[in-house]
Design an enzyme around this catalytic site. Structure first.
Site, PDB file in Angstrom:
ATOM      1  N   TYR A   1      79.817  36.406  38.477  1.00 17.34           N
ATOM      2  CA  TYR A   1      80.648  36.725  39.471  1.00 17.34           C
ATOM      3  C   TYR A   1      81.179  35.019  40.205  1.00 17.34           C
ATOM      4  CZ  TYR A   1      78.881  40.980  40.434  1.00 17.34           C
ATOM      5  OH  TYR A   1      78.452  42.890  40.095  1.00 17.34           O
TER       6      TYR A   1
ATOM      7  N   TYR B   1      74.337  41.637  33.751  1.00 17.68           N
ATOM      8  CA  TYR B   1      73.343  39.829  33.897  1.00 17.68           C
ATOM      9  C   TYR B   1      72.256  40.541  34.782  1.00 17.68           C
ATOM     10  CZ  TYR B   1      75.373  41.577  38.572  1.00 17.68           C
ATOM     11  OH  TYR B   1      75.020  41.967  39.786  1.00 17.68           O
TER      12      TYR B   1
ATOM     13  N   HIS C   1      81.626  47.711  41.728  1.00 17.97           N
ATOM     14  CA  HIS C   1      81.163  48.087  42.862  1.00 17.97           C
ATOM     15  C   HIS C   1      82.094  48.479  43.580  1.00 17.97           C
ATOM     16  CE1 HIS C   1      77.645  45.160  43.929  1.00 17.97           C
ATOM     17  NE2 HIS C   1      78.097  44.872  42.858  1.00 17.97           N
TER      18      HIS C   1
ATOM     19  N   ARG D   1      70.473  43.729  35.225  1.00 18.50           N
ATOM     20  CA  ARG D   1      71.248  44.954  35.960  1.00 18.50           C
ATOM     21  C   ARG D   1      72.420  45.414  35.000  1.00 18.50           C
ATOM     22  NH1 ARG D   1      74.089  46.023  41.024  1.00 18.50           N
ATOM     23  NH2 ARG D   1      72.743  47.632  39.994  1.00 18.50           N
TER      24      ARG D   1
ATOM     25  N   HIS E   1      78.444  46.864  36.146  1.00 24.85           N
ATOM     26  CA  HIS E   1      78.884  47.841  37.113  1.00 24.85           C
ATOM     27  C   HIS E   1      79.875  47.246  37.746  1.00 24.85           C
ATOM     28  CE1 HIS E   1      76.193  44.748  38.385  1.00 24.85           C
ATOM     29  NE2 HIS E   1      77.036  44.981  39.495  1.00 24.85           N
TER      30      HIS E   1
END
Lengths: 208, 262
Positions: free
Chosen positions: B128, B167, B182, B177, B180
């Site tokens: 991110y 990640y 959000h 995870r 995905h």
């Protein structure tokens, strides 16, 4: 077998996660991506009503402040009118005042602030006058479904005592968890609040 | 799951159009909490200290809950729904190019028009663009990882991005995870406010994800998994995934206080 009703099911909630800031308040997360950003300032110079600062923190079960939480507020204007077509009350609408804002907590201190106005009183469906309040929605890492609560104002004692929602709370001691405390600081009116996610002073959260 | 359903109809539902009563101001359908993750879900360790333990106090929808913020095109910029371009500095971001599209519906099956949909994600390597993310996968100089769109009159939205990577994260020592995206959605009333995550069909990390498995209902979990939608892909350009989002339905006021327009 009776006829099937065929309603759809609501999509399940998932946590906003630790990086909610880049999605919803990227400017605050330190990068410039959108031309237009939402913010924690609800007022313009033309907004009617008393200017107030809301300042709060969200605490976990150990009393530690969250530094990665995001709050949104939704409120009526000073005349007690929400800027939405389903509010058919008679208070004057102000097109410029959306009545909504969002803010992330400070990455160190955990404080969340909003610059807004004190809302006017609204009526519930039965026509009962509700004490002025601001609707609050809380998401963060570790919060699996957004938490709804309200902020009331410490200087509205009589209205708070008669408020139909505050009076739904069985234990009077728990009503206090929704009351923001008024003070003045450098000529500005500040309402302070604390959201306790757990513990003996757990904030009252609503299933709205 | 049927990824070959006709366009603009939820491919996972495959059932007749449900009855849609007239819109009213009767509040929203009661939220079915059994399909949502509980606040306290010990497998997702962060929830333990951040979960209220008292019962929620149920409120009959008042004007404070059935209203909510209204957004318009003026709130958005022209590239807000194009994550391939909205942060590009000297080229396109690295990764599989994808289109994500679908409808925002309510529980009556009605499209939710002109509502704000926001989305954010990791880059193709699973990193991110956030100062708190220290995963060793590199930042992509051409990828910001967030965007937003308004639904059209039928509730439809779409955006373009690159597929995010999985990640690792600190839950168990080897928790990952699944890929995905959000999502944040508003609806027409503040009581419909929802944040969720979209996953990708076929991802082997889905059944072992401590966050995804907080959802107690298998069907509700499956509804967060977007199928590949080959019909919506752009040949020689981008694959497509379809993700419909259902918000709480709105009750009608059939016999009391009926007002014009209801």
């Amino acid at each position: 077998m009776p006829q099937p009703l065929n309603y759809l099911k609501e999509t399940a909630s998932q946590t906003a996660g630790p990086y909610v800031h880049i999605g919803l308040i990227p400017a605050m997360a330190g990068f410039d991506i959108f031309e237009k950003n939402f913010s924690n300032v609800l007022v313009t110079p033309n907004t009617k009503g008393e200017r107030i600062t809301l300042e709060g923190r969200v605490l976990d079960g150990t009393g530690t402040h969250l530094r990665d939480v995001l709050l949104e507020i939704w409120q009526a204007n000073a005349a007690g009118r929400y800027n939405h077509p389903a509010d058919r009350s008679s208070g004057a609408l102000e097109e410029e005042f959306r009545g909504w804002g969002r803010a992330g907590s400070d990455f160190e201190s955990g404080f969340v602030t909003f610059e807004t106005i004190k809302p006017g009183a609204v009526a519930d469906k039965a026509g009962r006058r509700c004490a002025p309040h601001i609707n609050l929605w809380i998401v963060a890492r570790g919060i699996n479904i957004g938490l709804n609560t309200r902020l009331y104002f410490s200087d509205e004692e009589a209205a708070n005592a008669a408020d139909p929602v505050l009076n739904l709370i069985e234990q009077p001691v728990r009503r206090k968890t929704l009351i923001a405390t008024r003070s003045e600081r450098g000529g500005k009116v500040v309402y302070s609040f604390t959201i306790n996610l757990q513990g003996p002073e757990e904030t009252v959260f609503f299933d709205v | 799951m049927n990824a070959q359903a006709p366009a603009l109809r939820d491919p996972r539902l495959n059932r007749p159009e449900p009855l849609a009563p007239p819109l009213g101001d009767g509040g929203f359908f009661q939220r079915d909490r059994s399909i949502h993750p509980p606040a306290h879900a010990p497998g997702y360790k962060s929830s333990v200290l951040r979960s209220p333990r008292q019962s929620l106090l149920s409120l009959e929808g008042s004007v404070s809950e059935i209203t909510g913020p209204v957004f318009g095109e003026n709130d958005l910029g022209p590239l807000d729904n194009d994550l391939i371009r909205n942060y590009a500095k000297d080229g396109d971001p690295v990764g599989e190019r994808i289109i994500v599209h679908g409808r925002v519906l309510d529980e009556t099956g009605r499209g939710v028009p002109n509502t704000l949909v926001e989305f954010w994600q990791a880059n193709a390597g699973g990193r991110y663009r956030h100062k708190k993310d220290t995963y060793l996968a590199p930042i992509d100089p051409n990828f910001g990882g967030c965007g937003r769109a308004l639904t059209d009159d039928t509730g439809y939205y779409y955006f373009r991005t690159v597929k995010p990577g999985p990640y690792p994260w600190r839950n168990y020592v080897n928790s990952w995870r699944p890929a995905h995206i959000h999502f944040s959605v508003f609806g027409s009333g503040f009581a419909q406010r929802l944040i969720t995550q979209m996953y990708f069909e076929g991802d082997p990390l889905i059944p072992i994800c401590p966050i995804l498995t907080t959802i107690p209902d298998k069907d509700a979990l499956d509804r967060l998994v977007a199928p590949l939608d080959l019909n919506a892909s752009a040949p020689f350009d981008s694959l497509a995934y379809r993700f419909d989002i259902v918000l709480r339905g709105q009750r009608s006021t059939y016999f009391e206080n009926r007002t014009a327009g209801n």
